[in-house]
Write an enzyme that holds these catalytic residues in place. Structure first.
Site, PDB file in Angstrom:
ATOM      1  CD  GLU A 755     -20.810   4.067  36.596  1.00 52.83           C
ATOM      2  OE1 GLU A 755     -20.395   5.173  36.960  1.00 52.83           O
ATOM      3  OE2 GLU A 755     -21.989   3.812  36.339  1.00 52.83           O
ATOM      4  CB  CYS A 789     -24.693  -0.475  33.485  1.00 53.05           C
ATOM      5  SG  CYS A 789     -24.712   1.185  34.068  1.00 53.05           S
TER       6      CYS A 789
END
Ligand code: FAD
Length: 1001
Positions: A755, A789
């Site tokens: 990820e 993120c």
């Protein structure tokens, strides 16, 4: 501490007490006070009288009777009303109208009621209009466009008319003239003027509102009837504190007292000198205590300067569980300062918002009732208490409900207390006209004043109120509801809440994690205490030998852990969740100290970790269990899932608990043993969580913590021959490195779950609400110092609204507090380390030369010891393609767009990342189409783009943003598993006994 700042007074009980307990207390307060049959006798004629004169066809009641907001049609009308007037260009207005009218069925045959003919006509007209409208997102031909323009113009007119029903006048001068006219018909009538507008986001907006209130007070004073009429006889100004100060929040208490208090006091002085009342409107529950502390400070000054004025007031909401105590608190203040107050009792206008906030926050209960009739009971109990205090407080009863009014009149007359009724302009006039036939009853009309643009939020609140099935005005307009039902006694408490408590949001199977209302002193104190005590414990650095030893131990431990029944592994996770839930304050404190996160972010992070444990425990039991498969007779087929071996979990510093925990417990519950490598910057949080997992029952040879640099320890773990899988969250370059290392290994091919980052965008069109956009942008781009993120990096605003949005955004940026994360008032803490600080700073420096600086948060001087603070900043760039790298900090790029929105999506896709995307539009089909075209993992419409909730918004992207599957989603655990089918020939020992038995007669 600021010299203006009084210590918060603990005057109110816990906001989240059990509903039944609060209602019982309210009923006790009403004991022997009310004769309900007499209430019905008094109110029935009012109901019949009001129904004999139904609201005119064009009134909102009539419209909402036809199309309640619970219907697609009602919803479409509400959405149009909310957005259409602010849309600057015809094309978008057409698209919005087509989109909303297009999704509802305005059926002329269903229209009935007193205005049946007209209703049928209007339903037919709307249906016909739809034919002139193009598909929302399709280009229309000229003829259709000409027709569409007419439809839109008519719709705009209709909404303006609706607005006019609720807005008294456009300017205060007009309002006063209008009021004088109305007073000639009804001499006793009084007004409470409100200058429309919602919470200010910027200092400029707040100053503008302040000017409007000041001007209004002058105008009311000039137009006043004359003579000292006392609180009952004077006109009034209503003020919203959130309009006067952009940070009217508990967390900003110091600034509230330093900056907002002088503003309100200025208004109070003007009002007192002009001899009019001033009422502070009631807003959201988390501002209640702050509002009382402000009132107290004002009262002290009033006592000194205007002791005999008696015109200071506030509104009290009785849908709140603390209504009775607020009334008592105001009475206590009156006694203490030796002054009198005016107090407007309302039921409350933000019920749905309060319910949502409590659910999202995982709070221990609701601060408002969940049964409508409990709100009514509490209103009556508060009314009785106010009547008791009538020497200290002049009671103003704001309600349109005939039963409530009749009960008030009964109770007030028993005590001989003076009082007045209040209604909102445009609402409840029918009932009030009937009531006021009794000339001894006084009435005041709340008269909002403002331009069309400012009325939209107010209009929507009134639409909700008028259109909700539970509301009295809605039921009054419905002839199918008999007067007996309409006036049924509310004094019968329900035993259980009408809504599941926030803890039960996800049903019986999975408890929601426990949150903290930081505005509530009792709830935040344990966090503050923990902050005093917390120590960041040292974590030993692992050596190459430690890695080898741990991997050997985990390799051996795998068989036993994998062989444990699924239910046992799941139970271990649930125990861990409960331990973590109970230790939230300590973990929050550690996160503040080690990762420099603000307290609000820490609470969210601990909750996410708890949710991961519970969610993956449930998912494992549901999805990883043996699954029989269909096949031919005489054979059994079983699909089984088990762990792969030793999983290496490598997590980042930005969510040192939540991401670390999510990876580790997912791998464990699937049957793997885990080598966990936390980020170099945040090993202490990880160490404590690993200890907690061991305490919950994870064996020592199933989980090992290996702290050290990625280049050495991380690399050794990935390259180790025993590694059966890698789960990584971090940067795209490191994910690539890991991928290459794995590819270069001999032996089995090892799966990688990665990820990574994102160049996340938000697309804003001209139907969006600027205030909502700015709130979402500020949270998404700058919270956690932009170190998520999911954080917003690129804001794409339609050119027709860009100037306004940018201006508001810059104003909001200027209001942020950058500083110590342990301080509740801090919005943005330091970035994680020196390397990050220098990296972000040099990017910002470069942007100063290459892009247009829009605005930035001023850094306060004199913050000793506070290093690595980066001021949130926004730059304008010309093209989306200019954005190439992710700057992991509070830096926002803004770009203007025009033309086809699909081009914008294509350009965002071309950046190659695909994590989060925000869409701000009221054109639902446009939002849907953008979601369909965007190659991103998480699309958020009309909200912020951060804070994905486990099991609600599974998180993770595609392209450069990661491999998937999404964390916190139903497909995640499979990737940690190996699969096996077991096929048994059940006839091997002879014939097919089962088949034969089944076929026997
Ligand atoms: C003069 C005036 C000033 C006002 N000022 C304010 C203000 O400062 N702040 C503010 O918040 N509101 C204010 N209001 C709005 C007011 O809250 C609403 O108009 C009022 O709630 C309507 O009450 P009612 O008695 O007329 O209607 P009713 O229909 O009898 O009651 C509606 C109330 O029930 C509540 N309700 C609905 N469903 C439920 C449920 N399931 N559980 C619990 N409660 C439920 C609604 O939220 C609403 O509060 C003001 C109103 C007036 C008339």
């Amino acid at each position: 501490m600021n010299k203006h700042l009084p210590a918060p007074a603990a005057r109110l009980p816990f906001p989240y007490r059990p509903e039944a307990e609060v209602v019982a207390a309210a009923l006790a307060a009403l004991q022997g006070r009310l004769d309900w049959p007499a209430v019905v006798d008094a109110a029935r004629p009012w109901v019949l009288g009001a129904r004999a004169h139904p609201a005119p066809f064009w009134a909102m009641e009539s419209l909402l009777r036809e199309y309640p907001i619970s219907s697609a049609e009602g919803l479409a009308l509400m959405r149009l009303a909310e957005a259409l007037l602010r849309v600057p260009d015809a094309e978008t207005a057409i698209a919005l109208t087509a989109d909303q009218l297009g999704r509802a069925e305005f059926d002329a045959n269903q229209a009935d009621g007193p205005w049946r003919m007209l209703s049928q006509l209007s339903a037919s007209a709307i249906s016909l209009s739809k034919k002139f409208l193009p598909d929302a997102e399709q280009p229309a031909g000229l003829l259709q466009r000409l027709g569409a323009r007419t439809v839109v113009a008519a719709t705009v007119r209709a909404i303006q008319l609706l607005g006019r029903q609720f807005v008294y006048a456009r300017t205060i001068t007009e309002a006063i003239a209008e009021g004088q006219g109305q007073r000639r018909q009804q001499p006793g009538l009084r007004f409470s003027f409100d200058m429309l507008g919602e919470g200010a986001r910027t200092e400029a907006a707040a100053v503008e509102y302040l000017g409007a209130y000041e001007q209004a007070i002058e105008a009311i004073a000039t137009g006043r009837a004359g003579g000292n009429a006392g609180p009952a006889g004077r006109d009034e100004i209503s003020v919203k504190l959130s309009a006067l100060f952009p940070r009217y929040e508990e967390a900003q208490r110091e600034r509230v007292f330093a900056e907002l208090l002088p503003r309100v006091w200025g208004l109070v002085q003007r009002a007192a000198r002009a001899d009019i009342n001033i009422a502070i409107d009631a807003e959201e529950c988390d501002r209640l205590e702050l509002s009382l502390d402000l009132l107290d400070a004002l009262a002290e000054r009033v006592a000194a300067e205007f002791p005999h004025w008696g015109g200071l007031g506030l509104a009290v909401q009785t849908y709140q569980t603390r209504g009775l105590e607020v009334v008592d608190a105001v009475a206590a203040m009156a006694r203490r300062h030796g002054i009198t107050f005016v107090l407007r009792l309302v039921k409350g206008a933000y019920w749905d918002g309060e319910i949502k906030r409590a659910q999202e926050g995982g709070l221990p209960g609701y601060p408002v009732f969940t049964h409508k009739h409990h709100t009514d009971i509490n209103y009556l109990a508060c009314a009785a208490r106010l009547i008791d205090h009538h020497q200290l407080i002049y009671p103003q009863f704001a309600t349109h409900n005939a039963g409530t009014i009749a009960a008030i009149v009964q109770m007030a007359r028993q005590q001989g207390a003076a009082f007045e009724l209040q209604r909102l302009h445009g609402m409840g006039e029918g009932i009030h006209n009937e009531v006021l036939k009794d000339r001894s009853i006084a009435c005041r009309v709340y008269a909002p004043v403002g331009e069309h643009r400012d009325l939209l939020a107010y209009l929507v609140r009134r639409l909700l109120e008028n259109g909700a099935n539970s509301s009295f005005v809605h039921q009054l307009a419905d002839a199918a509801v008999s007067p007996e039902d309409l006036l049924a006694s509310p004094l019968v408490p329900a035993t259980a809440p009408a809504l599941a408590l926030p803890a039960a949001l996800f049903g019986a199977a999975r408890a929601n994690s426990t949150g903290v209302d930081l505005a509530c002193a009792a709830m935040r104190q344990p966090l503050l205490d923990a902050l005093q005590r917390v120590q960041v414990e040292p974590v030993p650095l692992a050596t190459a030998e430690d890695v080898a030893a741990a991997m050997a131990r985990l390799h051996v431990g795998f068989d036993a852990w994998n062989a444990r029944p699924l239910a046992e592994r799941a139970a271990t996770l649930r125990r861990a969740a409960d331990l973590l839930d109970a230790r939230l304050p300590q973990y929050c404190a550690l996160l503040v100290k080690e990762a420099h996160k603000t307290l609000g972010d820490c609470v969210a992070e601990v909750r996410e970790a708890v949710d991961f444990c519970r969610y993956y425990a449930d998912q494992a039991e549901e999805r990883l269990k043996d699954q029989p498969l269909p096949g031919p007779t005489g054979e059994s087929n079983l699909l089984r899932l088990h762990g792969r071996g030793v999983f290496v979990c490598i997590s980042p510093w930005n969510f040192p608990l939540a991401i670390f925990a999510g990876q580790v417990v997912a791998a464990l519950v699937a049957g793997n043993t885990v080598a966990a490598k936390p980020a170099e910057q945040t090993p202490a949080v990880a160490q404590r969580f690993v200890a907690l997992l061991h305490e919950a029952g994870v064996p020592a040879d199933a989980l090992a913590l290996l702290h050290g640099p990625g280049e050495t320890i991380g690399a050794a773990l990935v390259a180790h021959p025993a590694t059966a899988g890698v789960c990584f969250t971090g940067s795209t370059p490191v994910a690539r490195l890991i991928n290459r290392t794995l590819a270069a290994k001999d032996g089995p091919i090892v799966p990688l779950i990665a990820e990574t980052g994102g160049l996340n965008a938000m697309i804003v069109d001209s139907t969006a609400l600027p205030e909502q956009v700015v709130d979402a942008v500020v949270q998404s781009a700058f919270r956690s110092a932009g170190q998520r993120c999911s954080a917003l990096r690129l804001l794409c605003v339609h050119e027709s609204v860009a100037d306004g949005v940018i201006q508001m955004l810059c104003g909001a940026l200027a209001e942020l507090n950058v500083g110590d994360p342990a301080d509740l008032a801090t919005d943005v803490g330091p970035v994680i380390d020196d390397e990050a600080f220098h990296g972000i700073s040099s990017h910002v420096q470069r942007l100063r030369g290459q892009a247009r600086l829009l605005g930035e948060t001023p850094l306060k001087s004199g913050m000793p010891g506070m290093a690595r603070l980066v001021a949130p900043v926004a730059f304008e760039i010309v093209r989306i393609a200019e954005l190439q790298t992710e700057i992991f900090g509070p830096v926002l790029h803004v770009v203007r767009w025009g033309g086809d929105v699909n081009d914008v999506v294509r350009q965002i896709n071309a950046l190659g990342y695909g994590l989060t995307l925000g869409v701000q539009t009221r054109i639902d089909s446009r939002a849907q189409r953008i979601a369909d075209t965007a190659r991103v993992g998480n699309v958020y419409v009309n909200r912020n783009i951060i804070g994905a909730v486990v099991g609600v918004q599974p998180f993770g992207g595609e392209g450069l943003s990661g491999t998937g599957p999404k964390a916190g989603g139903p497909h995640y655990l499979y990737r940690f598993c190996a699969e096996q089918t077991v096929t048994v020939n059940t006839t091997a020992a002879g014939g097919n006994a089962e088949l034969l038995a089944g076929l026997a007669p």
